[in-house]
Enzyme design. Structure first.
Site, PDB file in Angstrom:
ATOM      1  N   ASP A 203     -28.202  52.520 -50.169  1.00 34.04           N
ATOM      2  CA  ASP A 203     -29.163  52.970 -49.169  1.00 34.04           C
ATOM      3  C   ASP A 203     -30.505  53.011 -49.883  1.00 34.04           C
ATOM      4  O   ASP A 203     -30.719  53.860 -50.755  1.00 34.04           O
ATOM      5  CB  ASP A 203     -28.798  54.353 -48.630  1.00 34.04           C
ATOM      6  N   HIS A 204     -31.400  52.086 -49.536  1.00 29.73           N
ATOM      7  CA  HIS A 204     -32.627  51.944 -50.316  1.00 29.73           C
ATOM      8  C   HIS A 204     -33.505  53.189 -50.274  1.00 29.73           C
ATOM      9  O   HIS A 204     -34.357  53.385 -51.138  1.00 29.73           O
ATOM     10  CB  HIS A 204     -33.425  50.719 -49.854  1.00 29.73           C
TER      11      HIS A 204
ATOM     12  N   HIS B 213     -29.803  56.763 -43.399  1.00 26.21           N
ATOM     13  CA  HIS B 213     -30.998  57.252 -44.087  1.00 26.21           C
ATOM     14  C   HIS B 213     -31.220  58.746 -43.868  1.00 26.21           C
ATOM     15  O   HIS B 213     -31.431  59.508 -44.818  1.00 26.21           O
ATOM     16  CB  HIS B 213     -32.252  56.520 -43.588  1.00 26.21           C
TER      17      HIS B 213
END
Length: 512
Positions: A200-201, A263
């Site tokens: 998950d960036h 996110h």
């Protein structure tokens, strides 16, 4: 409202030690390498690691995609590093780095292609004179995940005889609880859980990692970080852009799947988790899962959804979602989602968490707002007036993007003969304190994956825990199609139903 900027003395940071965590000899193999992610994010991030001396001497990159790009791939990646990585032409390490890039064209379901890929990796090992560890990055559409993993296993690339192999899997990791479980089972048949890095960036962002530092490295905050002092928490993830030509993807996803389930739940877990016994992967991920499992089932009345209509963003007229390319003119897909959550544990019982995420909002902003309870007001009854109509609650705001930083709002006496209390803000900005950076967040994640540090990656238990919360909402939304879509104008802050959601509790969304 008066604002005072908080700065950091250069003397305090000039001797900060830099990371010396250098992986063993490694090859990064990127499936789907012809996509924008590789050019805009992954290759610039890897080159930033090279600039910092954090890549081993024996290092290589192999791009894998279906198109024949053998002659153009490396030059195209060079252009991407210059354009998107903040790198100047003439950087002395750039040519040497580009020379490490190879390309392999193959269909992802072609068995012979995997045999040739294995031969290419063996040749890279021979060139370096040693067996290199392998990091497979699946930057492909979700429908290819299981096929690629199965073929890697069938060709003995998932469990090599020497060195190690790891796999990074991009989101979305499933589209509901059942599909997430099935994908986990498929991947776990080939790779052990400690080889799997679900990325998950958002967790690569310094400001996200700083949530834990802010809470646990500062003795003044943690004692008041609980239901006794905090009134509620808001998390906003707003984008001013639309779907950017990704109609087919977004029609299957929607805001709840695309942003909230992953996110925003990661951000929530960092805000709400208990102090881990260490910052090792198992300890941190274990505390995050405890938070998610403590969240009560979300009633449908504690949700809101919306879809953007035409409007004005940044002075430009933009079209509505249903007019976007390759979108159903009668689409029921939500481009905005909001939920109210309650965490049923000793720290947070009775403290609501409000989450909202949307596209074509008034501005791009991701931030977390911690609003504290008001003190007894009898002492200051009738004291506020003039420019300050009422005493405002204390608020800590953590700005994740784009103006990264932390602000604290508190009350102060306004210079006057009266006891007038005005809100003031102390504002810390990352760029002003530590200087601007061209890093995009993938640097830390790629380095950690090569090192085998899974702290900032999702475990299957975490993925399934968050899907278990949101799958019932998705199912109910599917059964009760919205009658009012589109219901908010582009350039606004979302539909009225989101304001009603938080307004029922006598609260309102913080102005971003």
């Amino acid at each position: 409202m008066a604002t005072t900027e908080v700065s950091v003395s250069p003397e305090l940071v000039k001797d900060v030690p830099r990371s010396e965590r250098v992986p063993e000899p490694s090859v990064v193999i990127i499936f789907g390498a012809s996509g924008d992610l590789t050019k805009r994010k992954l290759l610039p991030a890897l080159f930033h690691l090279e600039q910092q001396g954090l890549l081993p001497q024996e290092f290589a990159i192999v791009g894998v995609a279906r198109r024949d790009l053998k002659s153009s791939f490396a030059p195209d990646m060079r252009d991407g590093i210059l354009k998107f990585g903040g790198v100047k032409e003439g950087e002395n390490k750039l040519d040497e780095f580009i020379a490490r890039i190879s390309y392999h064209a193959m269909e992802f379901d072609n068995d012979d292609g995997y045999s040739k890929l294995r031969d290419l990796l063996d040749k890279i090992d021979e060139k370096h004179g040693k067996k290199c560890n392998r990091l497979f990055y699946l930057a492909v559409a979700p429908e290819y995940f299981a096929d690629i993993v199965n073929h890697l296993g069938a060709h003995s690339m998932a469990q090599p005889e020497a060195g190690h192999a790891r796999v990074i899997i991009e989101k979305p990791f499933g589209h509901d609880l059942e599909s997430a479980r099935q994908l986990n089972d498929d991947v776990n048949k080939v790779f052990d859980e400690n080889q799997i890095f679900r990325i998950d960036h958002y967790l690569g962002k310094e400001t996200v990692q700083n949530i834990l530092v802010f809470r646990f490295a500062n003795g003044i905050f943690e004692p008041i970080w609980n239901r006794n002092y905090i009134d509620h928490v808001q998390i906003t993830a707003a984008e001013s852009i639309g779907i950017e030509g990704r109609g087919p993807f977004y029609e299957k996803a929607g805001a709840l799947r695309d942003v909230v389930q992953n996110h925003m739940m990661e951000l929530l877990s960092f805000v709400a988790m208990e102090p881990p016994v260490s910052f090792e992967a198992d300890a941190v991920r274990g505390e995050k899962v405890k938070v998610w499992k403590a969240i009560k089932p979300i009633p449908i009345e504690n949700t809101a959804r919306g879809q953007y209509a035409a409007g004005t963003v940044d002075g430009q007229q933009v079209k509505g979602y249903r007019e976007e390319e390759r979108v159903d003119p009668q689409s029921r897909t939500e481009t905005f989602a909001a939920v109210k959550l309650e965490i049923e544990n000793w720290r947070w019982a009775g403290v609501p968490f409000y989450l909202r995420a949307g596209k074509r909002m008034a501005k791009r902003a991701t931030e977390i707002t911690i609003q504290f309870k008001q003190p007894p007001m009898l002492l200051f009854s009738g004291a506020s007036g003039g420019p300050c109509k009422e005493i405002q609650p204390n608020i800590i705001t953590m700005r994740i993007q784009p103006d990264e930083g932390i602000s604290l709002r508190f009350g102060a006496k306004f210079p006057s003969p009266d006891m007038t209390v005005c809100p003031v803000v102390m504002d810390f900005k990352y760029a002003g304190a530590f200087g601007s950076s061209s890093a995009n967040g993938y640097e830390r994640l790629l380095l950690d994956a090569m090192l085998g540090d899974a702290t900032l990656f999702a475990h299957r238990d975490g993925v399934e825990s968050t899907w278990a919360l949101y799958t019932p909402i998705l199912e109910k939304w599917q059964k009760t199609p919205p009658s009012d879509f589109p219901n908010y104008a582009s350039g606004s802050w979302g539909p009225d139903c989101a304001n009603e959601l938080i307004g029922r509790d006598g609260r309102k969304w913080k102005k971003v």
